[in-house]
Design a protein around this motif. Sequence first.
Motif, PDB file in Angstrom:
ATOM      1  N   MET A  33       3.227 -39.584 -33.731  1.00 36.81           N
ATOM      2  CA  MET A  33       4.150 -38.453 -33.435  1.00 36.81           C
ATOM      3  C   MET A  33       4.336 -38.176 -32.099  1.00 36.81           C
ATOM      4  O   MET A  33       5.642 -37.991 -31.567  1.00 36.81           O
ATOM      5  N   MET A  83       0.314 -30.112 -35.998  1.00 36.33           N
ATOM      6  CA  MET A  83       1.572 -30.653 -35.256  1.00 36.33           C
ATOM      7  C   MET A  83       2.627 -30.989 -36.195  1.00 36.33           C
ATOM      8  O   MET A  83       3.747 -31.107 -35.795  1.00 36.33           O
ATOM      9  N   ARG A  87       6.673 -29.825 -35.966  1.00 37.86           N
ATOM     10  CA  ARG A  87       7.468 -30.933 -35.845  1.00 37.86           C
ATOM     11  C   ARG A  87       8.676 -30.807 -36.807  1.00 37.86           C
ATOM     12  O   ARG A  87       9.807 -31.070 -36.639  1.00 37.86           O
ATOM     13  N   GLU A  88       8.234 -30.313 -37.875  1.00 39.05           N
ATOM     14  CA  GLU A  88       9.097 -30.432 -39.141  1.00 39.05           C
ATOM     15  C   GLU A  88      10.252 -29.420 -38.989  1.00 39.05           C
ATOM     16  O   GLU A  88       9.804 -28.286 -38.627  1.00 39.05           O
ATOM     17  N   LYS A  89      11.452 -29.872 -39.210  1.00 37.92           N
ATOM     18  CA  LYS A  89      12.618 -29.141 -39.186  1.00 37.92           C
ATOM     19  C   LYS A  89      12.818 -28.033 -40.474  1.00 37.92           C
ATOM     20  O   LYS A  89      13.281 -26.957 -40.338  1.00 37.92           O
ATOM     21  N   SER A  94       7.444 -27.295 -43.356  1.00 30.62           N
ATOM     22  CA  SER A  94       6.766 -26.928 -42.291  1.00 30.62           C
ATOM     23  C   SER A  94       5.597 -25.882 -42.706  1.00 30.62           C
ATOM     24  O   SER A  94       4.425 -26.009 -42.483  1.00 30.62           O
ATOM     25  N   TYR A 284       6.281 -34.318 -21.957  1.00 34.50           N
ATOM     26  CA  TYR A 284       6.379 -32.945 -22.593  1.00 34.50           C
ATOM     27  C   TYR A 284       7.681 -32.238 -21.718  1.00 34.50           C
ATOM     28  O   TYR A 284       8.514 -31.722 -22.270  1.00 34.50           O
ATOM     29  N   PRO A 290       8.423 -29.927 -26.497  1.00 34.42           N
ATOM     30  CA  PRO A 290       8.269 -30.011 -27.669  1.00 34.42           C
ATOM     31  C   PRO A 290       7.095 -29.342 -28.034  1.00 34.42           C
ATOM     32  O   PRO A 290       5.964 -29.521 -27.318  1.00 34.42           O
ATOM     33  N   GLU A 292       4.572 -29.709 -30.416  1.00 36.07           N
ATOM     34  CA  GLU A 292       3.508 -30.505 -30.898  1.00 36.07           C
ATOM     35  C   GLU A 292       2.925 -31.081 -29.709  1.00 36.07           C
ATOM     36  O   GLU A 292       1.633 -31.475 -29.588  1.00 36.07           O
ATOM     37  N   TYR A 293       3.518 -31.282 -28.575  1.00 31.94           N
ATOM     38  CA  TYR A 293       3.148 -32.063 -27.207  1.00 31.94           C
ATOM     39  C   TYR A 293       2.132 -30.850 -26.765  1.00 31.94           C
ATOM     40  O   TYR A 293       0.864 -31.292 -26.224  1.00 31.94           O
TER      41      TYR A 293
END
Length: 361
Positions: A33, A83, A87-89, A94, A284, A290, A292-293
Motif C-alpha cells: 500500500m 489503512m 485508502r478505499e474510495k 471502506s 507523504y 495521503p 494511510e501514510y
Amino acid sequence: AYEISLGLVGSEMCIRDRYGALLVVPVYFIGRMIFNRKAGIIAAFIVALIPIHLSSGHGSAYSLYDHDSFILLLVTTSIMFLMMSLREKDSIKSMAFACLSGVFVASITMTWVSSHYIYALIGLYGIVQMLIDIITQRINVKVVRTVLLSLFTGYFLSFPVLWVKFGLSPTLQLFIPVIVAVFSIIYLWIGKKNIPWVISLPSIFAVAIVFLIFFYLIKGTTNPYLMPLEKISEIIFGKGIYGKKVSLTIAEASTFDFSRTVMSFGPALYWLGWLGFFLLIYRYYKKGLPKEYMTLIIWFLVESWLVSVAGRFLNDLVPLMAILGGGILWFAINKINFASMIKTIKSVGGGLYGFKNGVKI
C-alpha cells in the motif's frame, strides 16, 4: 492429566512461532500500500531476518511461549485494515475494512490486559489527522467514519468480556472512542461552518489545556468512574508506564542502551528503517498528504517513544522496521540501472576495471 498438561505445553511451545511467521501477511500488504508490491515482498522477507523477532522472549522464538507475537500480529492486522479503509474510495468497501479493523481490535481487547493501547493508537491517529485536515481545510467525514467504526466495533464486539471483568464500570476502551467521537463532532462542525484554522486551532488547544488540567486534578483519585482516566493521568503527570518500584526491578521494564537497540534489528536494518521513515515523510508530502501514510507515521512515532520508555517494546517495532526497510531497499534498487551497468562492464572487457567503470549509482 500429565499427558494433557504435556500436550498443552507442547502446543504453546510451537504455536508462538506460527504467529510470528503469519506477521509477514499484514507486513506485505502494508508495504504494498505504502510503496509497491516489490517493496512489500522485501518487507515480508525482512521479517524472517530480524534477530529480536526470532530469538527474544517477546518475539516468536520456538519454546519461549508468551502472548506478544500473537498480539503483534493482531495489532499489525488491525492497522492494515484501517489503512485499507482510509485508502478505499468506495464507501461500502471502506466501511467493511473499518469493521474488519474493529474485529481485530476486539480480538486484542478480549486477549490482552493492555488492550487500551490499540484504542489509544487509533484514537491518536484520528485526532492528529483531523487537526491536519483543519489546517489544510480538507474536512472529510471518511476519517471520522473509519476511526469510529474501528473503535466502536472493537468495543461492542468485546463488550461481553469487558462486562464479565469490569461489570458496567466505564473503561478506557470506552472512554477513548467517546473522546474521539466528541472531537469528531467539533471537527465536522468546524468544516460545516467553514471556520478558518487560525481561529479553530487556538480554540481546540485551549480546550486541550482544560482537559490536561482535569487529568492533573484526578491524579490519584479513588472514584470508580474516574479510575480508567486516572491511568492516563498517571502516564502524563505521574510515574509513566513502568514507574513503579516493582516494575523497575524487571529488566525489560528498563530502557536499553543504544547499541542493544540497534543490534536487536541488525546494524544495517535499523538505519535502513530510519531512512525509510524519512522517505515515507517525503512521499507523504509529495503525494498530497495521503491519510494511510499518516497512520504509519503516527504508529512509528508512538512505538519509537515506547522504546525510549522500556526495552520490552522493541519487538513492537519489528513490522515497522521491516516495512520501512523494505521501502528504502526497493527505492535504492530501483535507482540502480542494472541493464546499463552490465552492458558497460561487458563492453570494457569485464574484470575489476570493467566493474569500476560500470558500477555507477
